[in-house]
Design a protein around this motif. Sequence first.
Motif, PDB file in Angstrom:
ATOM      1  N   SER A 357       0.815  -1.215   0.000  1.00 57.72           N
ATOM      2  CA  SER A 357       0.000   0.000   0.000  1.00 57.72           C
ATOM      3  C   SER A 357       0.849   1.265   0.000  1.00 57.72           C
ATOM      4  CB  SER A 357      -0.933   0.000   1.219  1.00 57.72           C
ATOM      5  OG  SER A 357      -0.194   0.076   2.421  1.00 57.72           O
ATOM      6  N   ASP A 362       1.330  -0.378   5.583  1.00 53.52           N
ATOM      7  CA  ASP A 362       1.882  -1.390   4.694  1.00 53.52           C
ATOM      8  C   ASP A 362       2.651  -2.418   5.515  1.00 53.52           C
ATOM      9  OD1 ASP A 362       2.898  -2.865   2.648  1.00 53.52           O
ATOM     10  OD2 ASP A 362       4.207  -1.301   1.853  1.00 53.52           O
ATOM     11  N   SER A 365       6.605  -2.275   5.194  1.00 56.37           N
ATOM     12  CA  SER A 365       7.269  -1.185   5.922  1.00 56.37           C
ATOM     13  C   SER A 365       7.235  -1.434   7.420  1.00 56.37           C
ATOM     14  CB  SER A 365       6.598   0.149   5.587  1.00 56.37           C
ATOM     15  OG  SER A 365       5.247   0.158   6.036  1.00 56.37           O
TER      16      SER A 365
END
Length: 682
Positions: A357, A362, A365
């Motif tokens: 995303s 996300d 991440s």
Amino acid sequence: MKGQTLTFAVPVGVVGVVLLLVVPLPAQVLDILIVANITLALVVLLTSMYVKRPLDFSVFPSLLLVLTLFRLGLNVASTRLVLRDGYAGEVIDAFGHFVVGGSLVIGLVIFLILVVIQFVVITNGAGRVAEVGARFTLDAMPGKQMAIDADLNAGLIDEDEARRRRAEIGAEADFYGAMDGGSKFVKGDAIAGIVITIINLVGGFAVGMLQMGMSAGEAIERFSLLTIGDGLVTQIPALLMSVSTGIIVTRATSEADMGTTAGQQLTQSRTALQIAGAAGIALALVPGMPKLPFVLVGSLLLIAAQRVRPASAVEETEVPEAVVTQSPDSPEALIEQMRVPALEILLAPDLVDLVGSGTEADLLSRVRALRRKIALELGVVVPPVRTRDSVDLPRSTYVVRIAGVEVGRGEAPSGRLLALGDNLDGIGGTPVVEPVFGLAGKWIPSELRSAAEMVGATVVDRVSVLITHLGAIIEQHAARLLSREDVRVLTEGVKSVNPSVVDELVPGLLSLGEVQRVLQGLLAERVPIRDLGRIYEGLTLRAKVSTDPESLVEAARAALGPALAAPYARDGALSVVTLDGALEQSLLEAVRPADGGTQLLLDPARADRLLGEVRRVVAAAESSGHEVVLVCAPSLRPALRRTVALALPRLAVLSYPEVTGSGLRIETRGVIEDAHALAAGR
């Protein structure tokens, strides 16, 4: 210099406002102050439109109070001049004659319309929005605090950023609370304006007839126009401040000012503009309707619609040409497929949206942030986490694997949030047990988040649930994840700053494999290995005497010293549970050497009784809010820890020297008694 000027200007201005209430002013000075009042209200209105979020104008509630007091002070000063001299300056005279055409009826109508707009429409609406905003902001504070703590624990933010966000949440709550009260100033100002105008009308009529000898018509003509002019002069800036209040309390945080945001959002739909333009032109065809205004406005809307990009006209992103890959049957491809990843997350097909995303939510991440967090806390470089989908998994399921073996499984349903709390019976959702701490909760629809937070529940998003579970698994299996190559890299890092200790230890006294085994032993007990220099110094001294793995681990623990007990201390105190003397002596006699280190030679029944007693005492201590550690003799510690880990894997077992050398205040929270069953069970 600018800051110092403002520092003195604001207090002096407030004192001047107070003086307005008691000190008569010349008409010329009143003109200047009235113009300043109108200009300041306009500046506040424009500032409220250009701020990107309400907190950027946090001084607004205080400014609202000061300007309201300023306006009331001008009311008093102008009333004094009107009733005393029959003249209150050119500004009020202009409003009384030019703006309303010198007509008392027109002036009263305009004044009443302004009052209705301000008091009935804007002030009431802004007050209600401020009240609701204050209540919702206060109700959402616990959930926002928990979200900050979750991001901090996941490594997404550091302590400074967490502190900044907490301060921002507190400032937001204070702001909306102040706005809730500040809106009452605006309402009171509107009421005061009406009352003052009525008093001025009656007082002016009385002064004109009784003191100045005017007829009733002359008194009404002169003082009524001045009163209406005075009312308009004060109601216009009051209306501007009311509009500013409404704009501030209804603003949502955005990346641009109000004008830019409104322009972008009003022109986001070409179809809406086209329909509105066509409707405007169609209204021109209705008999009796003026043609030009409707045709002009409708045409402008149609022209604007042509300049808006349609929703479907999305810029095509360049798709890179498919990379020519090698044959799936080639030896290289087969070897790559055979390779077992050290750490892997398998996602059900409906959970693929968690990846890619590009936002803070996300998964990739968050995994990178988690790796940094664990590296800083445990001193272990977690291997890259491989993420892929698997059609074999049930819907909404994820699996964590280490070296190809499943070590954890959970659920993260799409469109759902995990609510944890005790008052969730009235909220719809799917009951579930949180995988890390075993807390009861529910997967609730996203739209029920506010309802769950209002009943005191902690609401966690799907990615945070998965990352928390992954972090707990990594901490539990950190010893398995520490490879020989990782030890080599860590050793080289120590050598760059402390070459003598590494040269003396490796490979002269211990091989990398033996060092790896020691570090794995520390990690198995959740002991951080960040201070490798001190650990290697302890190993160097012990390795000259013995290379027994267990004795090396104990030497490394001794070298770390106070760092072992510090993570469990609270406010300089360490809560401990100890062994009864008779029980400890009997357990020391049961210690036997084995291939994996010393073990307690206990029959199953006695081991069960021992673990049950440990579980009971620890649970009793923790029920009173204390996190405890188990303390025993140094020679008993390794064997006792292996036994206790069967029932309480997270319970830390420390030796007496490790506790007494920590410099902490020791508080005993329980004693594991020998009991007749334990003593007789030998």
